[in-house]
Design an enzyme around this catalytic site. Structure first.
Site, PDB file in Angstrom:
ATOM      1  N   ASN A 245      -5.652 -15.673  -3.321  1.00  0.00           N
ATOM      2  CA  ASN A 245      -4.951 -15.150  -2.148  1.00  0.00           C
ATOM      3  C   ASN A 245      -4.365 -16.344  -1.411  1.00  0.00           C
ATOM      4  OD1 ASN A 245      -4.064 -13.747   0.121  1.00  0.00           O
ATOM      5  ND2 ASN A 245      -6.078 -13.734   1.082  1.00  0.00           N
TER       6      ASN A 245
ATOM      7  N   CYS B 254      -3.514 -10.867  -0.269  1.00  0.00           N
ATOM      8  CA  CYS B 254      -4.121 -10.124  -1.361  1.00  0.00           C
ATOM      9  C   CYS B 254      -5.608  -9.972  -1.080  1.00  0.00           C
ATOM     10  CB  CYS B 254      -3.910 -10.856  -2.685  1.00  0.00           C
ATOM     11  SG  CYS B 254      -2.183 -11.263  -3.035  1.00  0.00           S
TER      12      CYS B 254
ATOM     13  N   HIS C  71      23.959  -1.238  27.439  1.00  0.00           N
ATOM     14  CA  HIS C  71      24.575  -2.491  27.012  1.00  0.00           C
ATOM     15  C   HIS C  71      24.682  -2.571  25.493  1.00  0.00           C
ATOM     16  CE1 HIS C  71      24.648  -4.122  31.067  1.00  0.00           C
ATOM     17  NE2 HIS C  71      23.398  -3.703  31.205  1.00  0.00           N
TER      18      HIS C  71
ATOM     19  N   GLU D 236       7.290   1.388  10.389  1.00  0.00           N
ATOM     20  CA  GLU D 236       6.274   0.900   9.452  1.00  0.00           C
ATOM     21  C   GLU D 236       5.823   1.982   8.480  1.00  0.00           C
ATOM     22  OE1 GLU D 236       3.416  -2.548  11.240  1.00  0.00           O
ATOM     23  OE2 GLU D 236       3.249  -0.593  12.188  1.00  0.00           O
TER      24      GLU D 236
END
Length: 612
Positions: free
Chosen positions: A99, A2, A508, A492
């Site tokens: 935080n 935070c 594979h 992301e």
């Protein structure tokens, strides 16, 4: 994970606090709040972004010259108005921002509930506030001393700031394992998670150490005591961050600005270290540890996310050039698997923020085994910079976009410098190749600028694949970690499922996913195992996959096979990652924009992961 900011002085606090929260919003954006003290203590908070807090406060009386503020990335308790910070004490005469994570909060909470406390939120932070309040009430302690006593009972990480209606000229703060910086102005003080909210007002700062409690008043100034009740003398430093580095500078997003800054940031990472006139590399921060590097049994690189990918690039570089065995570990797993660590091992810890909790924990564990710890991070005065024996700053400047771009290439730059320096010192590289690589390396910033010219082409390719649901990224050798990094950037910020693989591993398992809808990004530069990569491209084409190829300038062979080709300048195989990553960053950026995603603040992510 935070952002905290606090102010005490003679100016109006609220505009300073809100401005600070906007600069810290990359650290968390689930909710935001502010507590202001002007006779009475008032807390205003809301679910959402800092702009939602702006709207909430628009028509309210926010007059005050002392206050605290917070932007949250949820850990304990879902993101909502109640769980947002600041948190009141039970009497609503004090408020706290925090935080970090209080790991033993549940035990403390049960004890406090037995004493009659009723909790309003699901957060660990409120538990700490009530614990401090309980100590004040039952042990008849002033706020600063109650905070110190409470923190002796706490397990976990914290950066906290508290204000009290009963002590209206006082800020109390403390930290352990979570970042904090104190700014010292003319008749005013600032506290924040990093320098971003402070640099506009002062360059004089103090970085508190772990388990230190800070008392700030206008009458008595700044005082520091440890939780063991030992007085400390504040060490004042001068910030080197420029305010312009915290602005978008005409770009639509911080991420795009930071992509375009890479020619400069890579050059800054080389500056003062790569001496072309003498043909030498000097990494001043680790020069005293060169003998240990040369004699090392092995090098272990630890990091998380993008920093882990940089570490894998470093593994290829160091093993190829310096011929030292390298292992790359997820910091989050390293400490929990009881690894074998020897006193002649060197552990390199990589972190953009220098505050990554998992990496810090890995450092402490490796130090306890007697290993030499080297840090590579971006933030001066950060916890990792202080916890390591030595290291190098990347000098990338503030990175505001949550998805790392310029920090990654700066990390790779430092690792390349290290590999070349070790190779030259050990004699594992010929003089001709060494000097050739120095010259090519020195030209990389210019070649990054040339690579960035592909932006318009990448934007058009993004239009074709913006509605994809999956993507595959392939690379061989030193380009394999670039495939990993490219796929991470896409998921992301665009929320498209993407995976990176060594190209030979495709057959594979992942080849089963390929159809005419599947974009497959292949790093297929002429260096390295070129023919093998061409063969892998043919395997994808045989199954109707759509190929986006990153190729060397002028390559016609892959162009004949791929659906789309993005050219990068020719360079030594070991330097390709610094160029090949650029179009992959741009591709993720443009796809995310077309999908309507917030590229600077992707959902569920925070920039500085300061909790495990």
């Amino acid at each position: 994970m935070c952002g905290i900011v606090a102010y005490i002085g003679k100016k109006q606090a609220c505009p300073i606090l809100l401005g600070g929260l906007h600069r810290l919003e990359y650290r968390g954006y689930d909710s935001a709040g502010v507590a202001l003290l002007n006779g009475s203590l008032k807390v205003f908070k809301t679910k959402g972004k800092v702009s939602d807090l702006d709207n909430l406060l628009e028509d309210l009386d926010v007059t005050a010259t002392i206050g605290i503020a917070h932007t949250r990335w949820a850990t304990h308790g879902e993101p909502n108005d109640v769980n947002a910070h600041p948190h009141y004490s039970s009497t609503e005469k004090m408020a706290i921002i925090h935080n970090g994570i209080i790991e033993n909060y549940n035990v403390l909470k049960q004890e406090l509930q037995q004493r009659g406390y009723v909790f309003r939120s699901d957060t660990d932070t409120e538990v700490l506030m009530y614990l401090i309040e309980d100590i004040m009430a039952h042990e008849k302690q002033a706020l600063a001393e109650a905070v110190r006593i409470a923190l002796t009972q706490v397990t976990g990480a914290y950066a906290i700031v508290i204000i009290s209606q009963d002590e209206p000229d006082l800020l109390i703060a403390a930290r352990k394992g979570s970042p904090m910086v104190v700014g010292i102005g003319e008749g005013e003080f600032f506290i924040a998670s990093d320098a971003a909210p402070i640099v506009e007002y002062t360059r004089q700062v103090v970085y508190p150490g772990d388990e230190e409690v800070i008392s700030i008043s206008l009458a008595e100034g700044l005082k520091i005591r440890t939780i063991a009740d030992i007085e400390k003398t504040p060490y004042v430093q001068t910030l080197e961050v420029n305010l312009s580095a915290l602005e978008k500078g005409g770009f639509d997003h911080f991420m795009l600005k930071e992509i375009y800054e890479q020619s400069r940031t890579v050059k800054d990472s080389m500056r003062g270290r790569l001496h072309m006139d003498q043909g030498i590399i000097v990494l001043g921060g680790i020069q005293d540890y060169l003998r240990k590097f040369i004699a090392a049994r092995r090098i272990i690189i630890v990091g998380c996310g993008t920093s882990w990918h940089a570490g894998i690039v470093g593994e290829y570089l160091i093993e190829e050039l310096a011929r030292i065995p390298v292992e790359v570990e997820y910091a989050s797993e390293f400490r929990y698997r009881n690894p074998l660590i020897y006193e002649d091992d060197i552990v390199i810890a990589i972190s953009q923020s220098g505050e990554t909790a998992d990496t810090l924990a890995a450092i402490e564990m490796a130090k306890s085994k007697g290993a030499t710890i080297i840090g590579i991070c971006n933030v001066v005065g950060s916890s990792i910079a202080r916890a390591t024996h030595a290291g190098s700053y990347t000098h990338a400047g503030p990175e505001i976009g949550v998805a790392s771009t310029k920090a990654f290439t700066s990390q790779v730059t430092i690792l390349t410098l290290l590999a070349l320096m070790l190779a030259e010192k050990k004699g594992t590289i010929s003089a001709s190749r060494y000097y050739r690589m120095l010259h090519e390396f020195n030209s990389i910033p210019e070649k990054i600028e040339k690579t960035l010219l592909c932006n318009d082409q990448v934007k058009e390719i993004a239009k074709v694949f913006s509605k994809a649901t999956n993507a595959l990224y392939l690379g061989r050798g030193i380009n394999f970690p670039i495939a990993l990094e490219g796929s991470l950037k896409l998921k992301e910020i665009s929320y498209i499922h993407a995976e990176g693989y060594p190209a030979a591993e495709m057959k594979h398992g992942p080849i089963a996913l390929i159809d005419e809808e599947m974009p497959v990004v292949v790093i297929a530069t002429r260096k390295g195992q070129y023919e093998k990569v061409v063969s892998n491209i043919m395997e994808v084409k045989a199954r109707k996959g759509k190929i986006i190829a990153i190729v060397s300038e002028g390559d016609e062979d892959v162009r004949a096979l791929a659906d789309y080709c993005i050219e990068i300048p020719e360079c030594d195989e070991m330097l390709v990652p610094l160029l090949a990553t650029i179009p992959l960053q741009l591709l993720s950026y443009h796809i995310a924009l077309l999908r309507g995603c917030n590229v600077d603040q992707p959902r569920n992510l925070a920039k500085s992961v300061t909790v495990e």
